[in-house]
Design a protein around this motif. Structure first.
Motif, mmCIF file in Angstrom:
data_model
loop_
_atom_site.group_PDB
_atom_site.id
_atom_site.type_symbol
_atom_site.label_atom_id
_atom_site.label_comp_id
_atom_site.label_asym_id
_atom_site.label_seq_id
_atom_site.Cartn_x
_atom_site.Cartn_y
_atom_site.Cartn_z
ATOM 1 N N TYR A 1 -17.545 -27.233 69.249
ATOM 2 C CA TYR A 1 -18.719 -27.654 68.473
ATOM 3 C C TYR A 1 -19.867 -27.952 69.427
ATOM 4 O O TYR A 1 -19.653 -28.505 70.517
ATOM 5 N N VAL B 1 -12.557 -28.741 70.336
ATOM 6 C CA VAL B 1 -11.790 -29.390 69.282
ATOM 7 C C VAL B 1 -10.438 -28.719 69.033
ATOM 8 O O VAL B 1 -9.436 -29.385 68.840
ATOM 9 N N GLY C 1 -2.964 -36.153 61.650
ATOM 10 C CA GLY C 1 -3.821 -37.279 61.276
ATOM 11 C C GLY C 1 -5.284 -36.898 61.211
ATOM 12 O O GLY C 1 -5.668 -35.741 61.406
ATOM 13 N N ASN C 2 -6.072 -37.909 60.935
ATOM 14 C CA ASN C 2 -7.513 -37.793 60.901
ATOM 15 C C ASN C 2 -8.052 -37.217 62.201
ATOM 16 O O ASN C 2 -7.739 -37.726 63.270
ATOM 17 N N GLY C 3 -8.839 -36.142 62.093
ATOM 18 C CA GLY C 3 -9.456 -35.613 63.300
ATOM 19 C C GLY C 3 -8.563 -34.733 64.164
ATOM 20 O O GLY C 3 -8.957 -34.328 65.247
ATOM 21 N N ALA C 4 -7.383 -34.405 63.665
ATOM 22 C CA ALA C 4 -6.460 -33.576 64.453
ATOM 23 C C ALA C 4 -6.940 -32.136 64.585
ATOM 24 O O ALA C 4 -6.572 -31.424 65.517
ATOM 25 N N GLY C 5 -7.768 -31.705 63.615
ATOM 26 C CA GLY C 5 -8.300 -30.343 63.671
ATOM 27 C C GLY C 5 -7.896 -29.452 62.508
ATOM 28 O O GLY C 5 -8.090 -28.233 62.546
ATOM 29 N N LYS C 6 -7.393 -30.043 61.452
ATOM 30 C CA LYS C 6 -6.930 -29.253 60.298
ATOM 31 C C LYS C 6 -8.087 -28.527 59.610
ATOM 32 O O LYS C 6 -8.032 -27.319 59.380
ATOM 33 N N THR C 7 -9.120 -29.306 59.285
ATOM 34 C CA THR C 7 -10.276 -28.705 58.610
ATOM 35 C C THR C 7 -10.930 -27.648 59.495
ATOM 36 O O THR C 7 -11.309 -26.568 59.015
ATOM 37 N N THR C 8 -11.031 -27.957 60.765
ATOM 38 C CA THR C 8 -11.638 -26.996 61.697
ATOM 39 C C THR C 8 -10.850 -25.686 61.715
ATOM 40 O O THR C 8 -11.438 -24.599 61.745
ATOM 41 N N GLU D 1 -22.006 -25.618 61.054
ATOM 42 C CA GLU D 1 -21.743 -26.916 61.692
ATOM 43 C C GLU D 1 -21.850 -26.816 63.200
ATOM 44 O O GLU D 1 -21.339 -27.656 63.925
ATOM 45 N N GLU E 1 -12.573 -29.382 51.250
ATOM 46 C CA GLU E 1 -12.382 -30.812 51.085
ATOM 47 C C GLU E 1 -13.612 -31.371 50.359
ATOM 48 O O GLU E 1 -14.731 -30.978 50.648
ATOM 49 N N GLU F 1 -6.968 -30.553 52.106
ATOM 50 C CA GLU F 1 -6.718 -31.944 51.721
ATOM 51 C C GLU F 1 -6.757 -32.193 50.204
ATOM 52 O O GLU F 1 -7.561 -32.993 49.723
ATOM 53 N N GLN G 1 -3.098 -34.564 55.069
ATOM 54 C CA GLN G 1 -2.726 -35.757 55.849
ATOM 55 C C GLN G 1 -1.496 -36.430 55.282
ATOM 56 O O GLN G 1 -0.796 -37.150 55.978
HETATM 57 P P1 ATP Z 1 -9.872 -34.815 58.565
HETATM 58 O O1 ATP Z 1 -8.655 -35.028 57.764
HETATM 59 O O2 ATP Z 1 -10.602 -36.072 58.911
HETATM 60 O O3 ATP Z 1 -10.776 -33.747 58.026
HETATM 61 P P2 ATP Z 1 -9.055 -32.902 60.478
HETATM 62 O O4 ATP Z 1 -7.690 -32.844 61.066
HETATM 63 O O5 ATP Z 1 -9.362 -31.943 59.406
HETATM 64 O O6 ATP Z 1 -9.337 -34.355 59.984
HETATM 65 P P3 ATP Z 1 -11.377 -31.930 61.767
HETATM 66 O O7 ATP Z 1 -12.263 -32.293 60.636
HETATM 67 O O8 ATP Z 1 -11.048 -30.519 61.970
HETATM 68 O O9 ATP Z 1 -10.041 -32.760 61.689
HETATM 69 O O10 ATP Z 1 -12.010 -32.531 63.085
HETATM 70 C C1 ATP Z 1 -11.438 -32.354 64.356
HETATM 71 C C2 ATP Z 1 -12.328 -32.970 65.403
HETATM 72 O O11 ATP Z 1 -13.561 -32.273 65.476
HETATM 73 C C3 ATP Z 1 -12.684 -34.424 65.159
HETATM 74 O O12 ATP Z 1 -12.616 -35.116 66.369
HETATM 75 C C4 ATP Z 1 -14.101 -34.366 64.658
HETATM 76 O O13 ATP Z 1 -14.803 -35.526 65.027
HETATM 77 C C5 ATP Z 1 -14.654 -33.144 65.362
HETATM 78 N N1 ATP Z 1 -15.696 -32.472 64.570
HETATM 79 C C6 ATP Z 1 -15.585 -32.022 63.326
HETATM 80 N N2 ATP Z 1 -16.704 -31.434 62.894
HETATM 81 C C7 ATP Z 1 -17.581 -31.542 63.910
HETATM 82 C C8 ATP Z 1 -18.952 -31.148 64.117
HETATM 83 N N3 ATP Z 1 -19.615 -30.498 63.162
HETATM 84 N N4 ATP Z 1 -19.515 -31.431 65.292
HETATM 85 C C9 ATP Z 1 -18.836 -32.079 66.260
HETATM 86 N N5 ATP Z 1 -17.561 -32.464 66.149
HETATM 87 C C10 ATP Z 1 -16.939 -32.213 64.991
#
Ligand code: ATP
Length: 248
Positions: free
Chosen positions: A16, A22, A41-48, A60, A94, A172, A205
């Motif tokens: 990013y 990430v 967990g939160n922020g693990a990278g699933k959504t990414t 983004e 999500e 999610e 999650q």
């Molecule tokens: P969640 O359940 O909170 O969505 P996740 O496992 O889906 O968690 P992601 O949303 O993929 O996690 O985020 C992974 C990491 O990337 C996190 O540390 C988040 O802060 C970071 N991140 C997500 N989107 C961006 C962005 N647009 N710019 C910078 N960092 C980002």
């Protein structure tokens, strides 16, 4: 056959804003006809990971800087989301994102926009969606903005089904929903999978519920897959029990 692979993510890296690494080499494969769970967990990278697959990272300021993503063997990294829907892959984001000022039924109809199906076929699909979501049928004339969180999750999924997808990327589904509703949504995912043959890759999650409904799971931690296996095995794994399933 059960082991035909549809989606293959091979060692992808996502950055990013040019600097924030990430995903640090994520690989996974999604077999046709299965429910595959992406856990962590939160922020693990699933959504990414899901957004990398459906090419939604650009808005983004994110990009895939390494690795390949293929669907049925074809590289899909540069396809825009509409082209991907034409190939049969649709993402349910999500937070659901319905059109608040349209009715429930109008929202469902927007799901069919990329298709060249006849009105009669679309009407049939609408009925199909209503058999899975009787609640949406009851609420079909209501303005979507006034429906509950659970109804909006159903609407998002129903709308995705209107595109007659081969694969749904579901982000999610349990978010913000009471346990009973979470259970209900997962039951529906399971029957859509079994009856319509739709393949699912879902980010979740709630490890507990996801591993009861999925066939296979990948666990992400800080942008890496730390464990993967058949859901039944993950459920029995001592580390998974300790770190992801709490005491249960
Ligand atoms: P969640 O359940 O909170 O969505 P996740 O496992 O889906 O968690 P992601 O949303 O993929 O996690 O985020 C992974 C990491 O990337 C996190 O540390 C988040 O802060 C970071 N991140 C997500 N989107 C961006 C962005 N647009 N710019 C910078 N960092 C980002």
């Amino acid at each position: 056959p059960q082991d035909e692979t549809l989606l293959e993510v091979n060692n992808i890296e996502v950055i990013y804003n040019h600097v924030i690494l990430v995903l640090k080499g994520v690989s996974l494969s999604v077999p046709k006809g299965g429910i595959t769970a992406l856990l962590g967990g939160n922020g693990a990278g699933k959504t990414t990971t899901l957004k990398a697959v459906s090419n939604l990272l650009h808005s983004e300021r994110g990009e895939v800087t390494k690795g390949q993503i293929t669907y049925r063997g074809d590289r899909i990294q540069d396809l825009d989301p509409a082209a991907l829907v034409k190939r049969g892959v649709i993402q349910v984001m999500e937070g659901r994102h319905c059109f608040e000022h349209l009715t429930v039924e109008e929202n469902l109809m927007t799901g069919a926009y990329t298709r060249s199906a006849s009105g009669a076929e679309i009407q049939q699909d609408l009925e199909m969606v209503y058999t899975y979501f009787p609640r949406l049928k009851e609420r079909r004339k209501s303005q979507a903005g006034y429906t509950s969180g659970g109804e909006q999750q159903m609407l998002a999924l129903g709308r995705a089904l209107m595109s007659r997808p081969e694969t749904i990327l579901l982000d999610e589904p349990s978010m913000g929903l009471a346990p009973q509703l979470v259970e209900q949504i997962f039951e529906i995912v399971k029957s859509v999978n079994e009856n319509e043959g739709v393949t699912f890759l879902l980010a979740e999650q709630n490890t507990n519920v996801a591993l009861r409904f999925a066939h296979y799971g990948y666990i992400l931690e800080s942008g890496r897959v730390v464990m993967d296996g058949p859901a039944a095995e993950l459920r029995e794994n001592p580390d998974v029990k300790e770190f992801y399933l709490g005491m249960s």
